[in-house]
Design a protein around this motif. Structure first.
Motif, PDB file in Angstrom:
ATOM      1  N   LEU A 166      59.656  46.319  32.525  1.00  0.00           N
ATOM      2  CA  LEU A 166      58.566  47.257  32.296  1.00  0.00           C
ATOM      3  C   LEU A 166      57.487  47.034  33.333  1.00  0.00           C
ATOM      4  O   LEU A 166      57.156  45.891  33.663  1.00  0.00           O
ATOM      5  CB  LEU A 166      57.953  47.056  30.903  1.00  0.00           C
ATOM      6  N   ALA A 167      56.917  48.113  33.831  1.00  0.00           N
ATOM      7  CA  ALA A 167      55.825  47.994  34.795  1.00  0.00           C
ATOM      8  C   ALA A 167      54.584  47.464  34.090  1.00  0.00           C
ATOM      9  O   ALA A 167      54.373  47.691  32.900  1.00  0.00           O
ATOM     10  CB  ALA A 167      55.525  49.354  35.419  1.00  0.00           C
ATOM     11  N   THR A 168      53.778  46.730  34.830  1.00  0.00           N
ATOM     12  CA  THR A 168      52.518  46.216  34.289  1.00  0.00           C
ATOM     13  C   THR A 168      51.416  46.573  35.269  1.00  0.00           C
ATOM     14  O   THR A 168      51.672  46.929  36.403  1.00  0.00           O
ATOM     15  CB  THR A 168      52.556  44.682  34.115  1.00  0.00           C
ATOM     16  N   GLY A 169      50.198  46.486  34.822  1.00  0.00           N
ATOM     17  CA  GLY A 169      49.096  46.753  35.730  1.00  0.00           C
ATOM     18  C   GLY A 169      47.876  47.289  35.024  1.00  0.00           C
ATOM     19  O   GLY A 169      47.595  46.933  33.889  1.00  0.00           O
ATOM     20  N   ILE A 170      47.164  48.173  35.698  1.00  0.00           N
ATOM     21  CA  ILE A 170      45.895  48.692  35.213  1.00  0.00           C
ATOM     22  C   ILE A 170      46.124  49.681  34.076  1.00  0.00           C
ATOM     23  O   ILE A 170      46.938  50.594  34.177  1.00  0.00           O
ATOM     24  CB  ILE A 170      45.115  49.396  36.351  1.00  0.00           C
ATOM     25  N   THR A 185      46.992  42.020  40.666  1.00  0.00           N
ATOM     26  CA  THR A 185      48.133  41.614  41.487  1.00  0.00           C
ATOM     27  C   THR A 185      49.404  42.315  41.027  1.00  0.00           C
ATOM     28  O   THR A 185      50.156  42.860  41.836  1.00  0.00           O
ATOM     29  CB  THR A 185      48.318  40.083  41.445  1.00  0.00           C
ATOM     30  N   LYS A 186      49.645  42.322  39.707  1.00  0.00           N
ATOM     31  CA  LYS A 186      50.855  42.966  39.165  1.00  0.00           C
ATOM     32  C   LYS A 186      50.802  44.473  39.408  1.00  0.00           C
ATOM     33  O   LYS A 186      51.816  45.089  39.703  1.00  0.00           O
ATOM     34  CB  LYS A 186      50.996  42.679  37.666  1.00  0.00           C
ATOM     35  N   ALA A 187      49.640  45.076  39.280  1.00  0.00           N
ATOM     36  CA  ALA A 187      49.495  46.515  39.515  1.00  0.00           C
ATOM     37  C   ALA A 187      49.847  46.867  40.954  1.00  0.00           C
ATOM     38  O   ALA A 187      50.523  47.866  41.216  1.00  0.00           O
ATOM     39  CB  ALA A 187      48.078  46.979  39.184  1.00  0.00           C
ATOM     40  N   LEU A 188      49.406  46.039  41.880  1.00  0.00           N
ATOM     41  CA  LEU A 188      49.722  46.276  43.290  1.00  0.00           C
ATOM     42  C   LEU A 188      51.208  46.052  43.572  1.00  0.00           C
ATOM     43  O   LEU A 188      51.841  46.802  44.306  1.00  0.00           O
ATOM     44  CB  LEU A 188      48.856  45.411  44.188  1.00  0.00           C
ATOM     45  N   GLU A 189      51.766  45.018  42.998  1.00  0.00           N
ATOM     46  CA  GLU A 189      53.188  44.724  43.190  1.00  0.00           C
ATOM     47  C   GLU A 189      54.076  45.829  42.601  1.00  0.00           C
ATOM     48  O   GLU A 189      55.120  46.157  43.153  1.00  0.00           O
ATOM     49  CB  GLU A 189      53.565  43.392  42.540  1.00  0.00           C
ATOM     50  N   ASP A 190      53.679  46.384  41.473  1.00  0.00           N
ATOM     51  CA  ASP A 190      54.486  47.381  40.765  1.00  0.00           C
ATOM     52  C   ASP A 190      54.128  48.819  41.143  1.00  0.00           C
ATOM     53  O   ASP A 190      54.566  49.756  40.473  1.00  0.00           O
ATOM     54  CB  ASP A 190      54.344  47.202  39.251  1.00  0.00           C
ATOM     55  N   ARG A 191      53.374  48.997  42.210  1.00  0.00           N
ATOM     56  CA  ARG A 191      52.965  50.357  42.594  1.00  0.00           C
ATOM     57  C   ARG A 191      54.188  51.182  42.945  1.00  0.00           C
ATOM     58  O   ARG A 191      55.240  50.652  43.311  1.00  0.00           O
ATOM     59  CB  ARG A 191      51.991  50.305  43.763  1.00  0.00           C
ATOM     60  N   LYS A 192      54.048  52.509  42.800  1.00  0.00           N
ATOM     61  CA  LYS A 192      55.158  53.404  43.141  1.00  0.00           C
ATOM     62  C   LYS A 192      54.658  54.571  43.965  1.00  0.00           C
ATOM     63  O   LYS A 192      53.487  54.942  43.896  1.00  0.00           O
ATOM     64  CB  LYS A 192      55.876  53.883  41.893  1.00  0.00           C
TER      65      LYS A 192
END
Length: 194
Positions: A166-170, A185-192
């Motif tokens: 599952l994506a995580t982030g903001i 950090t997770k939001a940037l890593e999981d960006r699409k």
């Protein structure tokens, strides 16, 4: 009323519920005393009925009153969504287009609590992978959830099954200035790409 044994036992019983401290337990206990005898009987019977009749699905580990839960009985999918506990299924089922089946781990790997891979339902997942195209790892985005997801991914990837997380982030509606470093950090890593 604090010296009444039955009241103390009732308050103590309510404190066993998650998030219920002494004050909340006292409010619940006083509310029970205000209920009619019939309402109290219905409440107590529902507790006993749930405890006696609800069990784990023999396929996925979800709560059910039958041998196999309604999702496993009625849904055919080549995608398995792995969750920590049955209540996570309730949350995921609110999403649109839920056309996957589930696997409940009943916990996560947690060395601090002496919980390893053999203490949760990982070995029960592996025989279910025949014909599965994807496994979605939907454990919580905390340390234990990440460790568990990574462990399962390392087991499944060599079998040729797609593994996703599952994506995580903001969170929607939040301000970047209030997000913590790990979330950003997770939001940037999981960006699409859009």
């Amino acid at each position: 009323m604090n010296n009444i044994d039955s009241m103390e036992r009732l308050i103590y019983s309510f404190t066993k519920l998650p998030g219920v401290g002494r004050k909340t337990a006292e409010r619940y206990a006083y509310k029970v005393l205000e209920l009619s005898q019939e309402d109290v009987k219905i409440f107590s019977d529902s507790l006993i009925d749930a405890k006696n009749n609800i069990k784990f699905c023999s396929v996925c580990g979800n709560f059910t009153e039958q041998e196999v839960c309604s999702i496993c009985s009625n849904r055919n999918s080549d995608i398995i969504c792995v969750v920590k506990e049955p209540k996570d299924i309730v949350a995921l089922e609110k999403a649109k287009n839920c056309n996957y089946i589930y696997h409940v781990l009943h916990g996560t790997i947690n060395p601090m609590e002496n919980k390893g891979p053999n203490d949760i339902r990982i070995k029960e997942l592996l025989p279910r992978l025949d014909g599965v195209k994807e496994v979605i790892l939907a454990t919580n985005p905390d340390v234990e959830g990440e460790v568990t997801a990574n462990y399962i991914a390392k087991l499944i990837k060599p079998l040729g099954v797609k593994v996703s997380r599952l994506a995580t982030g903001i969170q929607m509606g939040s301000d970047l200035q209030y997000a913590d470093e790990v979330t950003l950090t997770k939001a940037l890593e999981d960006r699409k790409e859009i």
